[in-house]
Write an enzyme that holds these catalytic residues in place. Structure first.
Site, PDB file in Angstrom:
ATOM      1  CG  ASN A 194      40.936  59.803 -12.346  1.00  0.00           C
ATOM      2  OD1 ASN A 194      41.251  60.942 -13.109  1.00  0.00           O
ATOM      3  ND2 ASN A 194      40.379  59.593 -13.111  1.00  0.00           N
ATOM      4  CG  HIS A 205      35.655  47.623 -17.833  1.00  0.00           C
ATOM      5  ND1 HIS A 205      35.302  49.226 -17.547  1.00  0.00           N
ATOM      6  CD2 HIS A 205      36.184  47.005 -17.079  1.00  0.00           C
ATOM      7  CE1 HIS A 205      35.923  49.012 -16.384  1.00  0.00           C
ATOM      8  NE2 HIS A 205      36.225  47.511 -15.850  1.00  0.00           N
ATOM      9  NE  ARG A 250      32.077  48.143 -16.040  1.00  0.00           N
ATOM     10  CZ  ARG A 250      32.809  50.095 -15.918  1.00  0.00           C
ATOM     11  NH1 ARG A 250      32.756  49.831 -14.707  1.00  0.00           N
ATOM     12  NH2 ARG A 250      32.739  50.307 -17.107  1.00  0.00           N
ATOM     13  CE1 TYR A 269      25.763  54.508 -15.605  1.00  0.00           C
ATOM     14  CE2 TYR A 269      27.612  53.273 -15.516  1.00  0.00           C
ATOM     15  CZ  TYR A 269      26.785  53.760 -15.566  1.00  0.00           C
ATOM     16  OH  TYR A 269      26.146  52.637 -14.948  1.00  0.00           O
ATOM     17  CG  ASP A 273      30.397  50.752 -12.194  1.00  0.00           C
ATOM     18  OD1 ASP A 273      29.333  51.196 -11.188  1.00  0.00           O
ATOM     19  OD2 ASP A 273      31.554  51.259 -12.623  1.00  0.00           O
ATOM     20  CG  HIS A 294      29.603  55.501 -12.284  1.00  0.00           C
ATOM     21  ND1 HIS A 294      30.374  56.528 -11.452  1.00  0.00           N
ATOM     22  CD2 HIS A 294      31.089  54.826 -12.637  1.00  0.00           C
ATOM     23  CE1 HIS A 294      31.073  56.811 -11.768  1.00  0.00           C
ATOM     24  NE2 HIS A 294      32.090  55.535 -11.659  1.00  0.00           N
ATOM     25  CD  GLU A 309      32.043  49.072 -10.370  1.00  0.00           C
ATOM     26  OE1 GLU A 309      31.033  47.794 -11.095  1.00  0.00           O
ATOM     27  OE2 GLU A 309      32.379  49.492  -9.806  1.00  0.00           O
ATOM     28  CD  GLU A 340      34.440  51.892  -8.987  1.00  0.00           C
ATOM     29  OE1 GLU A 340      34.133  50.946  -9.460  1.00  0.00           O
ATOM     30  OE2 GLU A 340      34.045  53.340  -9.705  1.00  0.00           O
ATOM     31  NE  ARG A 351      33.477  47.661  -7.760  1.00  0.00           N
ATOM     32  CZ  ARG A 351      35.073  47.631  -9.054  1.00  0.00           C
ATOM     33  NH1 ARG A 351      36.109  46.837  -9.206  1.00  0.00           N
ATOM     34  NH2 ARG A 351      35.407  48.554  -9.483  1.00  0.00           N
ATOM     35  CG  HIS A 388      38.872  51.030  -8.904  1.00  0.00           C
ATOM     36  ND1 HIS A 388      38.821  52.146  -8.533  1.00  0.00           N
ATOM     37  CD2 HIS A 388      38.158  50.929  -9.820  1.00  0.00           C
ATOM     38  CE1 HIS A 388      38.343  52.568  -8.889  1.00  0.00           C
ATOM     39  NE2 HIS A 388      38.086  52.253 -10.102  1.00  0.00           N
ATOM     40  CG  ASP A 411      41.276  56.092 -12.189  1.00  0.00           C
ATOM     41  OD1 ASP A 411      40.022  55.502 -13.255  1.00  0.00           O
ATOM     42  OD2 ASP A 411      40.629  55.991 -10.742  1.00  0.00           O
ATOM     43  CD  GLU A 439      38.089  48.179 -12.962  1.00  0.00           C
ATOM     44  OE1 GLU A 439      38.247  48.207 -11.401  1.00  0.00           O
ATOM     45  OE2 GLU A 439      37.225  48.323 -13.729  1.00  0.00           O
ATOM     46  CD1 TRP A 457      29.661  61.585 -14.544  1.00  0.00           C
ATOM     47  CD2 TRP A 457      31.556  60.460 -13.650  1.00  0.00           C
ATOM     48  NE1 TRP A 457      29.836  60.363 -15.375  1.00  0.00           N
ATOM     49  CE2 TRP A 457      31.269  60.180 -14.514  1.00  0.00           C
ATOM     50  CE3 TRP A 457      31.989  59.949 -12.224  1.00  0.00           C
ATOM     51  CZ2 TRP A 457      32.220  59.104 -15.021  1.00  0.00           C
ATOM     52  CZ3 TRP A 457      33.267  58.846 -13.066  1.00  0.00           C
ATOM     53  CH2 TRP A 457      33.170  58.818 -13.822  1.00  0.00           C
TER      54      TRP A 457
HETATM   55  C1  CS2 Z   1      34.389  52.791 -12.874  1.00  0.00           C
HETATM   56  C2  CS2 Z   1      35.908  53.198 -13.059  1.00  0.00           C
HETATM   57  O1  CS2 Z   1      35.877  51.011 -12.992  1.00  0.00           O
HETATM   58  C3  CS2 Z   1      34.861  51.232 -11.751  1.00  0.00           C
HETATM   59  O2  CS2 Z   1      34.116  50.777 -11.987  1.00  0.00           O
HETATM   60  O3  CS2 Z   1      33.967  53.062 -11.705  1.00  0.00           O
HETATM   61  O4  CS2 Z   1      36.342  53.386 -14.153  1.00  0.00           O
HETATM   62  C4  CS2 Z   1      35.610  54.704 -12.417  1.00  0.00           C
HETATM   63  O5  CS2 Z   1      34.758  55.754 -12.929  1.00  0.00           O
HETATM   64  C5  CS2 Z   1      36.881  55.659 -12.524  1.00  0.00           C
HETATM   65  O6  CS2 Z   1      38.128  54.570 -11.398  1.00  0.00           O
HETATM   66  C6  CS2 Z   1      37.122  57.368 -11.891  1.00  0.00           C
HETATM   67  O7  CS2 Z   1      38.340  57.844 -11.587  1.00  0.00           O
HETATM   68 MG    MG Z   2      32.513  51.349 -10.486  1.00  0.00          MG
END
Ligand code: CS2
Ligand code: MG
Length: 403
Positions: free
Chosen positions: A38, A123, A148, A160, A211, A213, A237, A263, A284, A313, A317, A340, A403
């Site tokens: 991505n 999600h 989640r 996010y 998550d 992040h 996560e 991930e 993950r 993961h 994407d 996921e 991020w």
């Molecule tokens: C996220 C993802 O799925 C997850 O746990 O952290 O959506 C992540 O932000 C994206 O795969 C980034 O491309």
């Molecule tokens: Mg994640």
């Protein structure tokens, strides 16, 4: 011997960008592999087209491990997300071909099913706690066993994991990176309220996940884990960035909330210390960004020795090709934890016809020979590549942040 006669990369954007490798053999078989990274899609497309495909032509498609070793060791510059994603695409496509040649779904070649189906999590996202819980109730009604939860943070313009299109969260939203703003104190004050409300509304017989992040320091993560202990999360996560694997020791010392990470990992070396020191509960990494089914089997085997389970993961994407490959892997390993599952849009599903199916909280890869997924090239051609980036993040004072 099954000679590779042709291979090519197909880039398509049915709502978001996907990079797919297609390999063909002299017997008329073909296999597909996902190569989507991505925000850096064309780097992998070029790595494959310019540097990998010339080395594949003429090789025996059945020598999956030998080709993997050739591409990994042969690059000299080992590992890294671009190279490992490219190797993963080759690996997936070769397992697909082997399955088709054998007339068996790939999970059968990996030792057969260890379970009846793959438990997945969905999600639930919302601007407010009430919106998030309303979404979570929809997932529960669909039969999901694990959900989640992400929510907007009061005082921050965006967060996010929270999207307008509920079922199809897509963070890569602009042709140059969007800038987000972050405040750790505001976040830490708010998240325990989300899970208190969620347990009230959803009860205790559904797994809840969150998550972070990569946004906390280890000691902040320890505190969040402790604050969330009463709500019995399935996992927390990416609590802190994991370049320094030792950082997780500090989190572990402060909380019994289970930890998941990985991930963005590319290979077993990114998680070796985390696993061997039992600093995490779920790994993950997934077949797409960590070297394919072949390399993920190594990671899972190491993790199994330390009672670490997988939690691959599966964001949008990662194309349906990855989802199919991940499901064959998930079915076949003893230490599977959770998968996921973010649903793709109808346009994406049309470009990638697939046999996997969801029922009552479980996904099953189906029993078609190979991976059970393909690319419709005519449809793919309708959606040209569009440059698109993941956002970046700054603290309220303007400092660049994770991020
Ligand atoms: C996220 C993802 O799925 C997850 O746990 O952290 O959506 C992540 O932000 C994206 O795969 C980034 O491309
Ligand atoms: Mg994640």
């Amino acid at each position: 011997m099954s000679r590779i006669t042709a291979a090519r990369v197909i880039v398509t954007s049915p709502g978001r960008n996907f990079v797919t490798l297609k390999i063909e053999t002299a017997e008329g078989l073909h296999g597909v592999g996902d190569a989507t990274l991505n925000g850096r899609e064309l780097a992998v497309a070029s790595y494959l087209t310019d540097h990998v495909i010339p080395c594949l032509i003429g090789r025996d498609a059945h020598r999956i491990e030998d080709i993997w070793q050739f591409l990994y060791k042969g690059a000299y510059w080992r590992g890294g997300p671009v190279g490992m994603t490219a190797i993963a695409a080759v690996d997936m496509a070769l397992w697909d071909i082997k399955g088709k040649a054998a007339g068996l779904p790939v999970y059968q070649l990996l030792g057969g099913a260890c379970r009846d189906g793959v438990t997945v999590y969905g999600h639930a996202n919302g601007e407010t706690i009430d919106d998030t819980i309303a979404e979570a109730l929809k997932y529960k009604a669909l039969g999901y066993k694990a959900i989640r939860l992400q929510t907007g943070v009061p005082g921050l313009p965006s967060t996010y994991g929270v999207s307008r299109d509920k079922m199809f969260y897509e963070p890569a939203d602009n042709d140059l990176p969007t800038e987000n703003v972050w405040s750790t104190p505001k976040y830490l004050n708010h998240i325990p309220n989300l899970f208190a409300a969620a347990r009230e509304a959803l009860g205790w017989d559904v797994h809840l996940l969150h998550d972070v992040h990569h946004r906390l320091t280890p000691i902040e993560a320890g505190r969040l884990g402790k604050d969330l202990e009463p709500y019995r999360l399935f996992w927390m996560e990416d609590a802190t960035p994991a370049e320094n694997q030792e950082a997780f020791r500090l989190i572990r010392q402060h909380t019994t909330t289970p930890l998941a990470v990985g991930e963005i990992f590319s290979n077993v070396w990114n998680c070796k210390d985390l696993i061997q020191n039992q600093l995490i509960d779920y790994i993950r990494a997934t077949v797409l960004h960590a070297g394919g089914i072949s390399h993920m089997r190594r990671i899972a085997a190491l993790a199994d020795l330390y009672q670490v389970r997988t939690g691959c993961h599966g964001a949008t994407d990662l194309s349906p090709v990855t989802m199919a490959a991940a499901l064959h892997f998930d079915m076949s390993i003893p230490n599977f934890g959770l998968q996921e599952y973010m649903r793709h849009t109808a346009e994406t599903d049309e470009v990638f016809p697939h046999g996997y199916s969801f029922e009552d909280g479980y996904l099953h890869p189906g029993d078609a020979p190979g991976l059970g997924v393909d690319i419709d090239e005519a449809r793919a051609a309708l959606y040209p590549y569009r440059r698109s980036y993941l956002p970046v993040n700054r603290l309220e004072d303007g400092t660049m942040f994770n991020w």
